[in-house]
Design a protein around this motif. Structure first.
Motif, PDB file in Angstrom:
ATOM      1  N   ALA A   1      73.177  47.969  26.460  1.00 46.55           N
ATOM      2  CA  ALA A   1      72.448  46.731  26.150  1.00 46.55           C
ATOM      3  C   ALA A   1      71.251  46.574  27.087  1.00 46.55           C
ATOM      4  O   ALA A   1      70.164  46.150  26.666  1.00 46.55           O
ATOM      5  N   ALA A   2      71.438  46.928  28.364  1.00 46.89           N
ATOM      6  CA  ALA A   2      70.325  46.879  29.317  1.00 46.89           C
ATOM      7  C   ALA A   2      69.242  47.885  28.928  1.00 46.89           C
ATOM      8  O   ALA A   2      68.040  47.602  29.014  1.00 46.89           O
ATOM      9  N   LEU A   3      69.664  49.072  28.489  1.00 44.69           N
ATOM     10  CA  LEU A   3      68.700  50.096  28.082  1.00 44.69           C
ATOM     11  C   LEU A   3      67.929  49.650  26.845  1.00 44.69           C
ATOM     12  O   LEU A   3      66.721  49.901  26.728  1.00 44.69           O
ATOM     13  N   ALA A   4      68.609  48.970  25.927  1.00 45.05           N
ATOM     14  CA  ALA A   4      67.930  48.469  24.723  1.00 45.05           C
ATOM     15  C   ALA A   4      66.844  47.467  25.081  1.00 45.05           C
ATOM     16  O   ALA A   4      65.793  47.397  24.416  1.00 45.05           O
ATOM     17  N   LEU A   5      67.047  46.687  26.146  1.00 49.86           N
ATOM     18  CA  LEU A   5      66.011  45.746  26.586  1.00 49.86           C
ATOM     19  C   LEU A   5      64.770  46.497  27.059  1.00 49.86           C
ATOM     20  O   LEU A   5      63.639  46.079  26.797  1.00 49.86           O
ATOM     21  N   VAL A   6      64.972  47.607  27.772  1.00 48.50           N
ATOM     22  CA  VAL A   6      63.842  48.407  28.262  1.00 48.50           C
ATOM     23  C   VAL A   6      63.000  48.922  27.105  1.00 48.50           C
ATOM     24  O   VAL A   6      61.778  49.037  27.216  1.00 48.50           O
ATOM     25  N   TYR A   7      63.651  49.218  25.980  1.00 52.53           N
ATOM     26  CA  TYR A   7      62.937  49.805  24.840  1.00 52.53           C
ATOM     27  C   TYR A   7      62.558  48.766  23.777  1.00 52.53           C
ATOM     28  O   TYR A   7      62.189  49.135  22.668  1.00 52.53           O
ATOM     29  N   HIS A   8      62.612  47.491  24.139  1.00 56.00           N
ATOM     30  CA  HIS A   8      62.069  46.468  23.244  1.00 56.00           C
ATOM     31  C   HIS A   8      60.543  46.603  23.219  1.00 56.00           C
ATOM     32  O   HIS A   8      59.932  46.892  24.251  1.00 56.00           O
ATOM     33  N   PRO A   9      59.909  46.410  22.056  1.00 55.21           N
ATOM     34  CA  PRO A   9      58.448  46.603  21.973  1.00 55.21           C
ATOM     35  C   PRO A   9      57.646  45.741  22.949  1.00 55.21           C
ATOM     36  O   PRO A   9      56.527  46.118  23.327  1.00 55.21           O
ATOM     37  N   ALA A  10      58.201  44.618  23.360  1.00 51.80           N
ATOM     38  CA  ALA A  10      57.454  43.739  24.265  1.00 51.80           C
ATOM     39  C   ALA A  10      57.474  44.221  25.709  1.00 51.80           C
ATOM     40  O   ALA A  10      56.670  43.774  26.531  1.00 51.80           O
ATOM     41  N   VAL A  11      58.378  45.127  26.021  1.00 50.70           N
ATOM     42  CA  VAL A  11      58.500  45.633  27.396  1.00 50.70           C
ATOM     43  C   VAL A  11      57.627  46.874  27.558  1.00 50.70           C
ATOM     44  O   VAL A  11      57.690  47.798  26.740  1.00 50.70           O
ATOM     45  N   LYS A  12      56.846  46.882  28.629  1.00 51.32           N
ATOM     46  CA  LYS A  12      55.901  47.979  28.858  1.00 51.32           C
ATOM     47  C   LYS A  12      56.177  48.660  30.196  1.00 51.32           C
ATOM     48  O   LYS A  12      56.592  48.020  31.161  1.00 51.32           O
ATOM     49  N   PRO A  13      55.935  49.967  30.280  1.00 52.52           N
ATOM     50  CA  PRO A  13      56.056  50.649  31.569  1.00 52.52           C
ATOM     51  C   PRO A  13      55.132  50.023  32.610  1.00 52.52           C
ATOM     52  O   PRO A  13      54.025  49.584  32.288  1.00 52.52           O
ATOM     53  N   GLY A  14      55.606  49.976  33.834  1.00 45.99           N
ATOM     54  CA  GLY A  14      54.805  49.418  34.923  1.00 45.99           C
ATOM     55  C   GLY A  14      55.077  47.963  35.211  1.00 45.99           C
ATOM     56  O   GLY A  14      54.552  47.419  36.188  1.00 45.99           O
ATOM     57  N   MET A  15      55.921  47.291  34.395  1.00 45.79           N
ATOM     58  CA  MET A  15      56.237  45.890  34.653  1.00 45.79           C
ATOM     59  C   MET A  15      57.037  45.754  35.945  1.00 45.79           C
ATOM     60  O   MET A  15      57.988  46.495  36.172  1.00 45.79           O
ATOM     61  N   ASP A  16      56.670  44.775  36.771  1.00 51.39           N
ATOM     62  CA  ASP A  16      57.481  44.474  37.947  1.00 51.39           C
ATOM     63  C   ASP A  16      58.634  43.559  37.534  1.00 51.39           C
ATOM     64  O   ASP A  16      58.763  43.173  36.367  1.00 51.39           O
ATOM     65  N   GLU A  17      59.483  43.231  38.490  1.00 48.36           N
ATOM     66  CA  GLU A  17      60.700  42.475  38.170  1.00 48.36           C
ATOM     67  C   GLU A  17      60.382  41.130  37.532  1.00 48.36           C
ATOM     68  O   GLU A  17      60.971  40.748  36.507  1.00 48.36           O
ATOM     69  N   GLU A  18      59.462  40.387  38.115  1.00 53.48           N
ATOM     70  CA  GLU A  18      59.140  39.054  37.600  1.00 53.48           C
ATOM     71  C   GLU A  18      58.605  39.121  36.174  1.00 53.48           C
ATOM     72  O   GLU A  18      59.021  38.345  35.302  1.00 53.48           O
ATOM     73  N   THR A  19      57.688  40.047  35.920  1.00 52.20           N
ATOM     74  CA  THR A  19      57.089  40.166  34.588  1.00 52.20           C
ATOM     75  C   THR A  19      58.127  40.610  33.560  1.00 52.20           C
ATOM     76  O   THR A  19      58.164  40.103  32.426  1.00 52.20           O
ATOM     77  N   PHE A  20      58.967  41.571  33.941  1.00 51.85           N
ATOM     78  CA  PHE A  20      60.016  42.073  33.047  1.00 51.85           C
ATOM     79  C   PHE A  20      60.965  40.946  32.632  1.00 51.85           C
ATOM     80  O   PHE A  20      61.213  40.727  31.436  1.00 51.85           O
ATOM     81  N   ILE A  21      61.474  40.201  33.602  1.00 53.19           N
ATOM     82  CA  ILE A  21      62.439  39.141  33.291  1.00 53.19           C
ATOM     83  C   ILE A  21      61.792  38.018  32.487  1.00 53.19           C
ATOM     84  O   ILE A  21      62.379  37.511  31.519  1.00 53.19           O
TER      85      ILE A  21
END
Length: 305
Positions: A274-294
């Protein structure tokens, strides 16, 4: 009329070629002998009777059987700390930012002798496809060694390489590749028999600044490696491979997740996926820091506050 210098130059070229051919022929004898001995369990490899026995696991560890995508649990903001952004991280490979593959196909590549590599490719490719069945947003994978038609452009495709044969090599030849910049991480990974090293796209050539590589490209996963001490098929291997594969795909090697030495229970399997699926959501981009990701996940109601 030929000049003396031209003739001499040609003689030198021919002599050099002949020398290479002769030296190659001479070296082929010991090299062939070394290969023969290696195939019999010597050379750089251990004799079969000296290879450490498979670990005894009592009671048996549960099967790695990922649930379907509709069965993945909904995580909370507090749950994410188990899988992302370990305290004190300074290395983007280790856990400073979100890093993940894009949708370019991923080649599975086992570094072994051909017969072992084919077995390794088949084993790991099947394992990867089971994870992708649970997280369909992961990129497709293939093995060229197994005769798969190469999708996409092989020049730009990503790769996951595996070394699953260290146990049968003599200790001085158990080379484990490049290291994390975070102190001690590699030694701890090898100690528990499983090591993973995410590798970002052209990391050594990436740059920052006004004209630098954009974060989505700079932190794109490109060629992670997984090193497994025990042989494929032994009781603990799938649990090691599950943790390593999730980190190679985008989770971070945190204390709570990667360095837990015990089995991965079915509930833990579902939560990690489930955590991995969040990483691969279209809105999530490589390079996001913790605050931006959450904040991105909260804004789209993908996690509980």
């Amino acid at each position: 009329m030929k000049k003396k210098g031209d003739t001499l130059r040609k003689q030198m070229i021919r002599g050099g070629i002949a020398g290479l051919l002769v030296s190659g022929a001479l070296w082929s004898i010991p090299y062939g002998l070394w290969n023969l001995l290696s195939d019999d369990g010597y050379g750089r490899l251990l004799p079969q009777e000296e290879i450490e026995a498979a670990p005894a696991v009592f009671p048996p560890w549960p099967e790695i059987a990922p649930p379907g995508p509709d069965a993945l649990p909904r995580l909370s903001r507090a749950d994410l700390k188990r899988y992302f952004f370990p305290e004190g991280a300074t290395d983007p490979d280790y856990g400073l930012v979100i890093r993940r593959f894009d949708q370019r196909p991923v080649a599975i590549w086992d570094y072994a002798r051909v017969e072992d590599a084919m077995r390794g490719d088949r084993y790991v490719l099947d394992f990867y496809r089971r994870l992708r069945a649970a997280v369909p947003s992961l990129p497709p994978a293939y093995s060229e060694l197994l005769g798969d038609t190469v999708p996409g452009d092989p020049e730009t495709n990503a790769k996951i390489w595996i070394k699953s044969f260290l146990k049968q090599w003599k200790p001085r030849y158990r080379y484990v590749g490049v290291s994390y910049s975070e102190g001690g991480i590699d030694d701890r990974m090898i100690e528990q028999g499983c090591r993973v090293k995410p590798s970002l796209f052209v990391a050594s050539l990436s740059w920052e600044g006004e004209d630098g590589m954009p974060p989505e490209e700079r932190y794109r996963m490109h060629e992670p490696g997984i090193i497994i001490f025990h042989r494929l098929g032994e009781p603990t291997v799938d649990h090691c491979l599950f943790r390593a594969m999730t980190v190679a795909l985008g989770l971070h090697p945190t204390e709570a997740w990667f360095f837990d030495p015990g089995p991965v229970t079915p509930d833990e399997q579902a939560r990690a996926l489930a955590a991995l699926a969040l990483v691969y959501h279209p809105a999530v981009k490589p390079g996001m820091d913790e605050e931006t990701f959450i904040q991105t996940l909260l804004d789209r109601d993908l996690i509980e506050p």
